[in-house]
Design an enzyme around this catalytic site. Structure first.
Site, PDB file in Angstrom:
ATOM      1  N   HIS A 111       0.854  -1.189   0.000  1.00 20.23           N
ATOM      2  CA  HIS A 111       0.000   0.000   0.000  1.00 20.23           C
ATOM      3  C   HIS A 111       0.892   1.242   0.000  1.00 20.23           C
ATOM      4  CE1 HIS A 111      -3.502   2.451   0.678  1.00 20.23           C
ATOM      5  NE2 HIS A 111      -2.840   3.083   1.648  1.00 20.23           N
ATOM      6  N   GLU A 145      -9.851  -5.800   7.531  1.00 20.61           N
ATOM      7  CA  GLU A 145      -9.995  -4.362   7.336  1.00 20.61           C
ATOM      8  C   GLU A 145      -9.143  -3.929   6.143  1.00 20.61           C
ATOM      9  OE1 GLU A 145      -9.147  -0.644  10.215  1.00 20.61           O
ATOM     10  OE2 GLU A 145      -9.197  -2.619  11.145  1.00 20.61           O
TER      11      GLU A 145
HETATM   12  C1  GAR Z   1       0.633   0.675  -6.147  1.00 20.45           C
HETATM   13  O1  GAR Z   1       1.060   1.964  -5.809  1.00 20.45           O
HETATM   14  C2  GAR Z   1       0.113  -0.053  -4.918  1.00 20.45           C
HETATM   15  O2  GAR Z   1       0.809   0.269  -3.748  1.00 20.45           O
HETATM   16  C3  GAR Z   1      -1.313   0.438  -4.868  1.00 20.45           C
HETATM   17  O3  GAR Z   1      -1.730   0.408  -6.202  1.00 20.45           O
HETATM   18  C4  GAR Z   1      -0.608   0.713  -7.042  1.00 20.45           C
HETATM   19  C5  GAR Z   1      -0.535  -0.326  -8.114  1.00 20.45           C
HETATM   20  O4  GAR Z   1       0.473  -0.006  -9.034  1.00 20.45           O
HETATM   21  N1  GAR Z   1      -2.141  -0.379  -4.005  1.00 20.45           N
HETATM   22  C6  GAR Z   1      -3.101   0.115  -3.245  1.00 20.45           C
HETATM   23  O5  GAR Z   1      -3.425   1.288  -3.247  1.00 20.45           O
HETATM   24  C7  GAR Z   1      -3.776  -0.894  -2.347  1.00 20.45           C
HETATM   25  N2  GAR Z   1      -4.642  -0.255  -1.442  1.00 20.45           N
HETATM   26  P1  GAR Z   1       1.074  -1.099  -9.977  1.00 20.45           P
HETATM   27  O6  GAR Z   1      -0.111  -1.713 -10.734  1.00 20.45           O
HETATM   28  O7  GAR Z   1       1.975  -0.357 -10.912  1.00 20.45           O
HETATM   29  O8  GAR Z   1       1.799  -2.115  -9.138  1.00 20.45           O
END
Ligand code: GAR
Length: 216
Positions: A111, A145
């Site tokens: 995250h 959660e």
């Molecule tokens: C990443 O920044 C990840 O941390 C976030 O989505 C993005 C996906 O990028 N995840 C969340 O926000 C989970 N709550 P990616 O597809 O380039 O890996």
């Protein structure tokens, strides 16, 4: 030694998936991707996995009447593939106990914030608007959660006055890739234990807290 079988779940561009694909190319890395699974048929990450010769699967949430039946289908597909550890890598669906309980202690998430601050969306924009001095990212065990659960590793980076949500996101993303690889290695090497909601990493020392300086 057998490599830990990963199921990587994603919804979009898949740069974290790519980081995991890349590190798993090294035969000495103690894990390999058994299945790359997306809930979106057009997720660019699917091409990344296919290019790397990794098995892919799409389970489109829109094909199901409710969350439990969608998650049950994912559980079955992941079990069939022999998955031992779930890595959520930008998987943008809320998960119910049908999924969370099935993978209890066997699922991790990345995250883009220093949890427990800023769960949910638009983390970098919210941190900048709040005047926060640090941003970062967290790898944690999955819990019921959203964006919460025992913390395995974190990376922090200063927020500069000139940062925009995009510039901050780009810097944090580099750190995401690094801490996700480390966390997967520790799980695969059996070095992680949990007690009272806290994670202990045998021999990892300060590698679980990573500082990413700004580079001009
Ligand atoms: C990443 O920044 C990840 O941390 C976030 O989505 C993005 C996906 O990028 N995840 C969340 O926000 C989970 N709550 P990616 O597809 O380039 O890996």
């Amino acid at each position: 030694m057998a490599r830990l079988k990963l199921g990587v779940l994603f919804s979009g561009r898949g740069t974290n998936l790519q980081a995991i694909l890349d590190v798993c190319q090294n035969p000495s890395f103690p894990a390999e991707i058994a299945l790359a699974l997306s809930n979106k048929p057009d997720a660019p990450g699917l091409l990344r996995a296919q290019d790397a010769g990794v098995a892919t699967s799409v389970i489109n949430h829109k094909d199901f009447l409710d969350r439990p039946s969608f998650e049950q289908a994912m559980n079955e597909r992941l079990d069939e593939a022999g998955v031992e550890l779930i890595c959520l890598a930008g998987f943008m669906r809320l998960l119910t106990p049908i999924f969370v309980n099935h993978w209890d202690g066997r699922a991790i998430n990345i995250h883009p914030s220093l949890l427990p601050a800023y769960p949910g969306l638009h983390t970098h924009e919210r941190a900048i608007n709040d005047g926060a001095r640090f941003a970062g990212c967290t790898v944690h065990f999955l819990s019921a959660e959203m964006d919460a659960g025992p913390i395995i590793a974190q990376a922090a980076t200063p927020i500069r006055a000139i940062d925009t949500p995009d510039s901050l996101a780009a810097r944090v993303l580099e750190a995401e890739h690094e801490i996700y690889r480390r966390a997967i290695r520790w799980v695969a090497e059996g070095r992680i234990t949990q007690q009272d909601g806290r994670v202990m990493i045998d021999g990892a020392g300060e590698d679980a807290s990573f500082y990413l300086p700004t580079v001009d």
